[in-house]
Design a protein around this motif. Structure first.
Motif, PDB file in Angstrom:
ATOM      1  N   ALA A   1       0.637  -1.154   0.406  1.00  0.00           N
ATOM      2  CA  ALA A   1       0.198   0.198  -0.005  1.00  0.00           C
ATOM      3  C   ALA A   1       0.875   1.234  -0.409  1.00  0.00           C
ATOM      4  CB  ALA A   1      -0.858  -0.046   1.448  1.00  0.00           C
ATOM      5  N   ALA A   2       2.278   0.884   0.671  1.00  0.00           N
ATOM      6  CA  ALA A   2       3.158   2.352   0.978  1.00  0.00           C
ATOM      7  C   ALA A   2       3.648   2.271  -0.268  1.00  0.00           C
ATOM      8  CB  ALA A   2       3.917   2.463   2.409  1.00  0.00           C
ATOM      9  N   GLN A   3       3.839   1.487  -1.172  1.00  0.00           N
ATOM     10  CA  GLN A   3       4.923   1.728  -2.295  1.00  0.00           C
ATOM     11  C   GLN A   3       3.704   2.073  -3.783  1.00  0.00           C
ATOM     12  OE1 GLN A   3       7.505  -0.915  -2.985  1.00  0.00           O
ATOM     13  NE2 GLN A   3       8.801  -1.029  -1.521  1.00  0.00           N
ATOM     14  N   LYS A   4       2.446   1.596  -3.558  1.00  0.00           N
ATOM     15  CA  LYS A   4       1.903   2.271  -4.443  1.00  0.00           C
ATOM     16  C   LYS A   4       0.660   3.545  -4.674  1.00  0.00           C
ATOM     17  CE  LYS A   4      -0.265  -2.105  -5.468  1.00  0.00           C
ATOM     18  NZ  LYS A   4      -2.752  -3.137  -5.453  1.00  0.00           N
ATOM     19  N   ALA A   5       1.066   4.243  -2.512  1.00  0.00           N
ATOM     20  CA  ALA A   5       0.867   5.570  -3.179  1.00  0.00           C
ATOM     21  C   ALA A   5       2.317   6.180  -3.899  1.00  0.00           C
ATOM     22  CB  ALA A   5       0.637   5.915  -1.234  1.00  0.00           C
ATOM     23  N   GLU A   6       3.782   5.887  -3.092  1.00  0.00           N
ATOM     24  CA  GLU A   6       4.575   6.528  -3.520  1.00  0.00           C
ATOM     25  C   GLU A   6       4.844   6.959  -5.380  1.00  0.00           C
ATOM     26  OE1 GLU A   6       9.252   6.796  -2.743  1.00  0.00           O
ATOM     27  OE2 GLU A   6       8.311   4.972  -1.988  1.00  0.00           O
ATOM     28  N   LEU A   7       4.161   5.583  -5.477  1.00  0.00           N
ATOM     29  CA  LEU A   7       4.298   5.111  -7.433  1.00  0.00           C
ATOM     30  C   LEU A   7       3.181   6.016  -8.289  1.00  0.00           C
ATOM     31  CD1 LEU A   7       5.866   4.059  -9.313  1.00  0.00           C
ATOM     32  CD2 LEU A   7       3.781   2.366  -8.680  1.00  0.00           C
ATOM     33  N   ALA A   8       2.671   6.877  -6.890  1.00  0.00           N
ATOM     34  CA  ALA A   8       1.220   7.265  -7.826  1.00  0.00           C
ATOM     35  C   ALA A   8       1.056   8.140  -7.544  1.00  0.00           C
ATOM     36  CB  ALA A   8      -0.397   6.664  -7.155  1.00  0.00           C
ATOM     37  N   ALA A   9       2.030   8.681  -7.154  1.00  0.00           N
ATOM     38  CA  ALA A   9       2.135  10.566  -6.502  1.00  0.00           C
ATOM     39  C   ALA A   9       3.872  10.523  -7.984  1.00  0.00           C
ATOM     40  CB  ALA A   9       3.058  10.745  -5.152  1.00  0.00           C
ATOM     41  N   ILE A  10       3.991   9.831  -8.321  1.00  0.00           N
ATOM     42  CA  ILE A  10       5.373  10.025  -9.334  1.00  0.00           C
ATOM     43  C   ILE A  10       4.415  10.501 -10.569  1.00  0.00           C
ATOM     44  CG2 ILE A  10       7.202   9.511 -10.383  1.00  0.00           C
ATOM     45  CD1 ILE A  10       7.982   7.436  -8.631  1.00  0.00           C
ATOM     46  N   ALA A  11       4.891  11.905 -11.290  1.00  0.00           N
ATOM     47  CA  ALA A  11       4.040  12.227 -12.402  1.00  0.00           C
ATOM     48  C   ALA A  11       5.580  12.007 -13.518  1.00  0.00           C
ATOM     49  CB  ALA A  11       3.979  13.926 -12.450  1.00  0.00           C
ATOM     50  N   PRO A  12       5.160  11.305 -15.029  1.00  0.00           N
ATOM     51  CA  PRO A  12       5.583  10.870 -15.822  1.00  0.00           C
ATOM     52  C   PRO A  12       6.269  12.280 -16.309  1.00  0.00           C
ATOM     53  CG  PRO A  12       3.985  10.060 -15.805  1.00  0.00           C
ATOM     54  CD  PRO A  12       4.560  10.751 -14.391  1.00  0.00           C
ATOM     55  N   ASP A  13       7.852  12.342 -17.131  1.00  0.00           N
ATOM     56  CA  ASP A  13       8.051  13.360 -17.382  1.00  0.00           C
ATOM     57  C   ASP A  13       7.282  13.254 -18.923  1.00  0.00           C
ATOM     58  OD1 ASP A  13      10.564  15.527 -17.776  1.00  0.00           O
ATOM     59  OD2 ASP A  13      10.192  15.112 -19.156  1.00  0.00           O
ATOM     60  N   THR A  14       7.190  14.947 -19.612  1.00  0.00           N
ATOM     61  CA  THR A  14       6.205  14.498 -20.888  1.00  0.00           C
ATOM     62  C   THR A  14       7.008  15.553 -21.920  1.00  0.00           C
ATOM     63  OG1 THR A  14       5.535  16.545 -19.390  1.00  0.00           O
ATOM     64  CG2 THR A  14       4.060  14.843 -19.305  1.00  0.00           C
ATOM     65  N   ARG A  15       8.378  15.848 -21.618  1.00  0.00           N
ATOM     66  CA  ARG A  15       9.044  16.174 -22.437  1.00  0.00           C
ATOM     67  C   ARG A  15       9.550  14.970 -23.753  1.00  0.00           C
ATOM     68  NH1 ARG A  15      13.241  19.439 -18.211  1.00  0.00           N
ATOM     69  NH2 ARG A  15      12.680  17.393 -17.239  1.00  0.00           N
ATOM     70  N   GLY A  16       8.815  13.974 -23.898  1.00  0.00           N
ATOM     71  CA  GLY A  16       9.325  12.785 -24.438  1.00  0.00           C
ATOM     72  C   GLY A  16      10.556  12.645 -24.522  1.00  0.00           C
ATOM     73  N   LEU A  17      11.396  12.613 -23.900  1.00  0.00           N
ATOM     74  CA  LEU A  17      12.431  12.520 -23.821  1.00  0.00           C
ATOM     75  C   LEU A  17      13.535  10.752 -23.780  1.00  0.00           C
ATOM     76  CD1 LEU A  17      13.818  15.039 -20.719  1.00  0.00           C
ATOM     77  CD2 LEU A  17      14.288  15.336 -22.600  1.00  0.00           C
ATOM     78  N   THR A  18      15.021  11.054 -24.883  1.00  0.00           N
ATOM     79  CA  THR A  18      15.354   9.665 -24.711  1.00  0.00           C
ATOM     80  C   THR A  18      16.539   9.301 -23.790  1.00  0.00           C
ATOM     81  OG1 THR A  18      17.153  10.148 -25.818  1.00  0.00           O
ATOM     82  CG2 THR A  18      14.209   9.166 -27.180  1.00  0.00           C
ATOM     83  N   ALA A  19      16.701   7.937 -23.505  1.00  0.00           N
ATOM     84  CA  ALA A  19      16.903   7.396 -22.063  1.00  0.00           C
ATOM     85  C   ALA A  19      17.925   6.145 -22.328  1.00  0.00           C
ATOM     86  CB  ALA A  19      17.116   7.711 -21.157  1.00  0.00           C
ATOM     87  N   LEU A  20      19.704   6.488 -22.117  1.00  0.00           N
ATOM     88  CA  LEU A  20      20.572   4.826 -22.189  1.00  0.00           C
ATOM     89  C   LEU A  20      20.645   5.019 -20.607  1.00  0.00           C
ATOM     90  CD1 LEU A  20      22.772   2.782 -23.218  1.00  0.00           C
ATOM     91  CD2 LEU A  20      24.124   5.054 -22.305  1.00  0.00           C
ATOM     92  N   TRP A  21      20.346   3.459 -20.091  1.00  0.00           N
ATOM     93  CA  TRP A  21      20.207   2.803 -19.339  1.00  0.00           C
ATOM     94  C   TRP A  21      21.605   2.155 -18.751  1.00  0.00           C
ATOM     95  CZ3 TRP A  21      16.919   2.556 -14.283  1.00  0.00           C
ATOM     96  CH2 TRP A  21      17.033   1.738 -13.435  1.00  0.00           C
ATOM     97  N   TYR A  22      23.507   2.593 -18.241  1.00  0.00           N
ATOM     98  CA  TYR A  22      24.444   2.276 -18.293  1.00  0.00           C
ATOM     99  C   TYR A  22      24.432   1.640 -16.825  1.00  0.00           C
ATOM    100  CZ  TYR A  22      29.154   2.762 -18.880  1.00  0.00           C
ATOM    101  OH  TYR A  22      30.734   2.464 -18.735  1.00  0.00           O
ATOM    102  N   SER A  23      24.686   0.207 -17.018  1.00  0.00           N
ATOM    103  CA  SER A  23      24.843  -0.217 -15.719  1.00  0.00           C
ATOM    104  C   SER A  23      26.374  -0.990 -15.479  1.00  0.00           C
ATOM    105  CB  SER A  23      23.921  -1.599 -15.885  1.00  0.00           C
ATOM    106  OG  SER A  23      22.377  -1.893 -15.743  1.00  0.00           O
ATOM    107  N   SER A  24      27.250  -0.825 -16.858  1.00  0.00           N
ATOM    108  CA  SER A  24      28.229  -1.620 -15.841  1.00  0.00           C
ATOM    109  C   SER A  24      28.877  -1.439 -17.935  1.00  0.00           C
ATOM    110  CB  SER A  24      28.579  -2.652 -16.061  1.00  0.00           C
ATOM    111  OG  SER A  24      28.041  -3.647 -16.180  1.00  0.00           O
ATOM    112  N   GLY A  25      30.451  -1.498 -17.948  1.00  0.00           N
ATOM    113  CA  GLY A  25      30.933  -2.180 -19.311  1.00  0.00           C
ATOM    114  C   GLY A  25      31.878  -1.065 -19.259  1.00  0.00           C
ATOM    115  N   THR A  26      33.096  -1.236 -20.087  1.00  0.00           N
ATOM    116  CA  THR A  26      34.501   0.024 -20.837  1.00  0.00           C
ATOM    117  C   THR A  26      33.964  -0.186 -22.128  1.00  0.00           C
ATOM    118  OG1 THR A  26      35.663  -1.163 -19.750  1.00  0.00           O
ATOM    119  CG2 THR A  26      34.854   0.112 -18.632  1.00  0.00           C
ATOM    120  N   LYS A  27      34.519  -1.360 -22.098  1.00  0.00           N
ATOM    121  CA  LYS A  27      34.816  -1.368 -23.837  1.00  0.00           C
ATOM    122  C   LYS A  27      33.320  -1.077 -24.674  1.00  0.00           C
ATOM    123  CE  LYS A  27      39.531  -3.793 -23.777  1.00  0.00           C
ATOM    124  NZ  LYS A  27      40.626  -5.333 -23.803  1.00  0.00           N
TER     125      LYS A  27
END
Length: 313
Positions: free
Chosen positions: A176-202
């Motif tokens: 219940a607490a996590q659902k409430a916290e999630l519901a309060a997050i407003a998605p960004d509306t700027r149409g931005l692209t993103a890379l999720w960089y976890s690890s690695g160098t080469k």
């Protein structure tokens, strides 16, 4: 809602969106990653492997059940840090079956299915034959490919773990607490692209289209440049990243490959140094333990939403 495929002696509440599991009536049997788990009673002596498993039990107030932890990805955050610091560390890496059995567990909770290997904590069938039940975070199944991860699936894991440990009240409260916290997050509306960089160098190891990175980026309103890859993470190329030229780069801050190290590499690498996100330092940062499916995902998403809102374009 994901339910065990076979459950013995279990009364369920009426099923509806977000409904919680009812109290278990043991014995309890259910399928987990294609493996049947038979429980005669709620586990009392648990070994947790990976931070996601440890933190799930800490979040449910089950620290007294933990007899050993291993292969932790980073320190536990508040409010669990003091409690976690007092837990017995069996191994900094993946423990052997012998090390696991030394603390006489009746249950091993693994953050990844690969934790249960003959040269690791032991194969699940072997451990079951020794009277030790096992559980894998469903999002980390590999024997059976999990569906694309959603927050509802994550809440189902919390409910299932609450059921197994007869801690459904704690699980309901956490969900219940996590659902409430999630519901309060407003998605960004700027149409931005993103890379999720976890690890690695080469070559960068990046978040793809079906696990925690995809789930978090979608909640943030970011368009993942690797969303077309049906996997949780994938080895990509710097050339592909440059071609996509993401507006934002998510940096996973790990003890073995920190966010600062990643920033330095991106700025010094001739291939990536001219990316808009690198030139303008448009980064979102989260700790490694929050980058895998677990109880920290919602909080990490809220924190990253605040970071994103503060970026200037």
């Amino acid at each position: 809602m994901r339910l065990p495929s076979s459950v013995a002696g279990l009364a369920l509440l009426a099923l509806s969106s977000g409904a919680a599991f009812a109290q278990a009536a043991y014995p309890l049997a259910f399928d987990n990653c294609g493996f049947t788990v038979d429980l005669g009673a709620a586990p009392k002596r648990v070994v947790t492997i990976k931070s996601t498993a440890t933190e799930m039990l800490l979040a449910l107030g089950l620290e007294d059940r933990i007899v050993g932890i291993a292969f932790q990805d980073g320190p536990a955050p508040e409010p669990w840090s003091a409690t976690a610091a007092n837990l017995q560390v069996l191994s900094d890496k993946l423990p052997s079956q012998e090390v696991v059995l030394e603390v006489e567990p009746d249950f091993v909770y693994g953050g990844w299915e690969s934790n249960f290997a003959a040269d690791g904590a032991g194969e699940r069938a072997t451990l079951a034959g020794l009277g030790v039940n096992t559980y894998v975070s469903p999002a980390a199944c590999r024997s059976i490919k999990p569906a694309k991860l959603t927050f509802d699936e994550l809440f189902d894991e919390i409910a299932e773990v609450g059921l197994i440990f007869e801690a459904t009240t704690a699980a309901d409260t956490l969900i219940a607490a996590q659902k409430a916290e999630l519901a309060a997050i407003a998605p960004d509306t700027r149409g931005l692209t993103a890379l999720w960089y976890s690890s690695g160098t080469k070559a960068p190891y990046v978040g793809a289209g079906s696990n925690a990175p995809a789930m978090i980026m979608e909640a943030l309103g970011l368009n993942n440049i690797m969303s077309g890859v049906d996997d949780g993470w994938v080895a990509a190329s710097w050339e592909a990243v440059v071609d996509a030229n993401p507006d934002v780069i998510v940096l996973v801050d790990a003890t073995w490959n920190s966010a600062e190290q990643k920033k330095k590499l991106l700025a010094e690498n001739p291939i990536t140094s001219q990316l808009n996100a690198v030139v303008n330092e448009r980064y979102l940062i989260l700790p490694f333990p929050a980058s895998e499916a677990g109880v920290r995902n919602v909080g990490a998403t809220a924190d990253m939403a605040a970071q994103l809102a503060a970026l200037s374009f």
